[in-house]
Design a protein around this motif. Structure first.
Motif: not given
Length: 174
Positions: A33-40, A26-31
């Motif tokens: 998602d957090i990394k992908a958010a700026p890219e999006k 879950a933590t990896k998934k959150q990380i």
């Protein structure tokens, strides 16, 4: 009992490990998602900027095209005006030559008589300076009371005006 306690400890250890794996996943998934958010967000902003630039370019192209079309229209109008001016100058030159023809005095007399028919009584007659003597002679023959004035802007013929200036009759070569 010891076996049961060991079995329970093993079960608890397994559950803790499973829970730990779930939390890590879950933590990896959150990380991610957090990394992908700026890219999006960067992609979204890039698309927004590209769309804005595209709209501005289209608008500028439209403006330039409209300006070019207007310049072409103006150029065509100027060319047409030049042609018309040239033709009018040729016509004017031809009309001025009519004054040099032998039949001009007869034509002038007809033009004067037509204009005088339209205006009863006194009149102010404007003629080209070279036609003044001919006009005076015709007026004397008719016995009319008219004032004759020079008008250099007339190519030939007459312009009659009533003394009060309300009626003007143009019967000229123009």
């Amino acid at each position: 009992m010891q076996e049961t306690q060991e079995g329970l400890l093993d079960d608890m250890e397994r559950e803790v490990l499973q829970e730990k794996e779930k939390l890590e996943a879950a933590t990896k998934k959150q990380i991610e998602d957090i990394k992908a958010a700026p890219e999006k967000e960067v992609r979204r902003l890039r698309e927004e900027v590209l769309k804005s630039v595209d709209e501005k370019l289209k608008l500028e192209c439209s403006r330039r095209l409209a300006r070019a079309e207007q310049e072409v229209k103006n150029s065509i109008l100027l060319k047409k005006q030049g042609i018309i001016d040239g033709l009018l100058k040729e016509v004017e030159d031809t009309v001025l030559k009519v004054r040099e023809e032998q039949f001009y005095p007869v034509l002038f007399k007809q033009m004067l008589l037509e204009a005088l028919k339209e205006l009863e009584g006194e009149a102010i007659i404007e003629v080209h300076p070279s036609d003044k003597a001919l006009c005076q002679e015709i007026i004397r023959e008719l016995g009319r009371n008219c004032r004759i004035e020079d008008l250099k802007d007339i190519s030939g013929g007459v312009i009659l005006t009533s003394p009060d200036g309300r009626v003007t009759i143009h019967n000229s070569l123009q």
